[in-house]
Scaffold this active site. Structure first.
Site, PDB file in Angstrom:
ATOM      1  N   VAL A  16      32.849  66.502 -30.153  1.00 16.26           N
ATOM      2  CA  VAL A  16      32.412  67.593 -31.032  1.00 16.26           C
ATOM      3  C   VAL A  16      32.628  67.215 -32.503  1.00 16.26           C
ATOM      4  CG1 VAL A  16      32.691  70.041 -31.594  1.00 16.26           C
ATOM      5  CG2 VAL A  16      32.943  69.275 -29.216  1.00 16.26           C
TER       6      VAL A  16
ATOM      7  N   LYS B  32      36.681  81.212 -21.186  1.00 17.27           N
ATOM      8  CA  LYS B  32      35.509  81.629 -21.956  1.00 17.27           C
ATOM      9  C   LYS B  32      35.178  83.104 -21.721  1.00 17.27           C
ATOM     10  CE  LYS B  32      33.554  76.957 -22.118  1.00 17.27           C
ATOM     11  NZ  LYS B  32      32.709  75.995 -21.385  1.00 17.27           N
TER      12      LYS B  32
HETATM   13  N1  HSE Z   1      33.736  71.328 -19.691  1.00 19.56           N
HETATM   14  C1  HSE Z   1      32.836  72.290 -20.233  1.00 19.56           C
HETATM   15  C2  HSE Z   1      31.602  72.404 -19.361  1.00 19.56           C
HETATM   16  C3  HSE Z   1      32.365  71.938 -21.618  1.00 19.56           C
HETATM   17  O1  HSE Z   1      31.445  71.688 -18.381  1.00 19.56           O
HETATM   18  O2  HSE Z   1      30.795  73.266 -19.653  1.00 19.56           O
HETATM   19  C4  HSE Z   1      33.266  72.366 -22.697  1.00 19.56           C
HETATM   20  O3  HSE Z   1      33.463  73.741 -22.753  1.00 19.56           O
END
Ligand code: HSE
Length: 420
Positions: A7, A196
């Site tokens: 990123v 998330k």
């Molecule tokens: N590891 C996460 C995914 C990406 O596979 O979506 C980063 O948030």
């Protein structure tokens, strides 16, 4: 910048490639003056004199206005961010674990310091989710949110569904191609989705969701057999992070593989793509989708946040951190009302169905659909879809069914999205 991985590299490149447009939008020059990394030895796209392995020297440098935290995890990221805020710096971060665990405290500190703390890149990579929830959708009572928020698991489930392959085989291939990590736990066991969806729920409902209150299951139990039955019954299996508004006081947050009708928009989000579907009382149904991970899409979210911070600085703003408190009331999974999918291996002889139907009936579980076929060696395979019922009733029925002589194996079960 703290961290210069996938990123960080993308954000640096975007700031370089689109420098003029970005500076015009902000009305001030933007310069990356220091990049903190663990290992100074690696070859990187930024000039070597920008790098330091002393991350604290960045958060303590009085000439720096904004710290972009891209190292991930909670330690030392959280202490570095706290120190940056104490030192009067605005912060942009992509750190979902830190925000899911300590978001309320960090945002409050930023607010107290009249600073910005932005974290758009923490959820859904390049898809704008956090800003719309904080601003454009903030007038709505959110009734439900469902997200495909992890690209790795969506890639695996899509390949299983489209190619009829098993979980382990697809996981190995995803690891070989670099889509899945060598230790895939964070993704396949649902931790990433849990962080998330917790962040999104905290914003939408105004109080931090304790991650311990989130019910979580990953995708290891999904088999190609269940994928095939789901298809026959008109469903796809997706790993969803789901938030239900249960009452005006409480929500339920859960992460689990879910059967979702093929005609639902989320059923068509495939491969590494992410999406968030939500229902608001005034806006109605809405879906955002796009690239949820990767260098460029995530950089797009980081740089968008930086532009926001820059505009605030340029306008001598007071910071725009939007705090959310604590004390969210959450409901356990036991009281969920949902349809269920159940696959059984049974003895292929008379009376089997009536024994199973009795166990369902005694526990108030009503059946909606069934598929059945004779296998070899005197076994039959039966798949049931139930009408919506209480999770605790389904689990009691399941236990009772598993104890019957005629039932060889409770092969698998999933929750089904109630499309009403
Ligand atoms: N590891 C996460 C995914 C990406 O596979 O979506 C980063 O948030």
């Amino acid at each position: 910048m703290l961290g210069f991985g996938t990123v960080g590299t993308g954000a640096f490149r975007m700031l370089h490639d689109n420098k003029k447009a970005i500076e015009d939008k902000i009305g001030l020059p933007v310069e990356v003056v220091r990049i903190g990394v663990k290992d100074l030895g690696k070859d990187r796209i930024a000039p070597s004199d920008l790098f330091t392995d002393d991350l604290w020297s960045i958060v303590d440098d009085p000439s720096i206005d904004v710290v972009v935290e891209l190292i991930g995890g909670t330690d030392p990221a959280c202490s570095l961010v706290e120190r940056a805020i104490q030192n009067g710096k605005h912060v942009v971060t992509a750190n979902k674990e830190m925000m899911a665990k300590f978001g309320s405290r960090l945002v409050q500190s930023a607010k107290d310091g009249k600073l910005d703390l932005h974290y758009e890149a923490a959820v859904g990579g390049g898809i704008p989710l956090i800003q719309p929830l904080k601003h454009q959708l903030a007038g709505n009572d959110v009734l439900q949110m469902m997200g495909i928020l992890n690209g790795t698991t969506n890639y695996i489930l899509t390949a299983m569904q489209q190619e009829g392959r098993g979980f382990e085989e697809v996981l190995k291939e995803a690891q070989a191609k670099g889509y899945a990590e060598a230790d895939p736990t964070n993704d396949v066991d649902g931790f990433d989705t849990m962080y998330k969806i917790s962040i999104l729920a905290s914003i939408a409902f105004g109080k931090q969701v304790p991650i311990e209150s989130v019910y979580r299951e990953g995708i290891r139990k999904v088999t190609k057999t269940d994928m095939a039955y789901a298809e026959i019954l008109g469903y796809r299996i997706k790993l969803l992070g789901i938030v239900d508004a249960v009452s005006s006081e409480s929500i339920r947050v859960r992460v689990h593989p879910t059967l979702i009708k093929k005609d639902h928009q989320l059923a068509h989000v495939n491969g590494v793509f992410n999406a968030l579907w939500l229902r608001g009382d005034f806006v109605g149904d809405l879906m955002f989708s796009g690239r949820g991970a990767g260098s460029d899409p995530t950089a797009s979210a980081v740089v968008g946040d930086l532009i926001d911070v820059g505009r605030n600085i340029s306008a001598n703003g007071q910071g725009s951190a939007i705090p959310y408190g604590t004390g969210m009331v959450t409901e356990p999974i036991d009281s969920l009302v949902s349809p269920f999918y159940l696959r059984l291996l049974v003895s292929d002889r008379p009376m089997v169905l009536s024994v199973i139907a009795t166990a369902f009936g005694e526990n108030r579980v009503s059946l909606a659909a069934m598929e059945m076929k004779a296998l070899d060696e005197g076994l039959g395979e039966i798949v049931f879809l139930t009408h919506p019922c209480r999770e605790s009733d389904f689990q009691t029925a399941l236990k009772q069914i598993g104890e019957q002589d005629v039932v060889d194996t409770v092969a698998n079960w999933f929750r089904v999205h109630d499309s009403k």
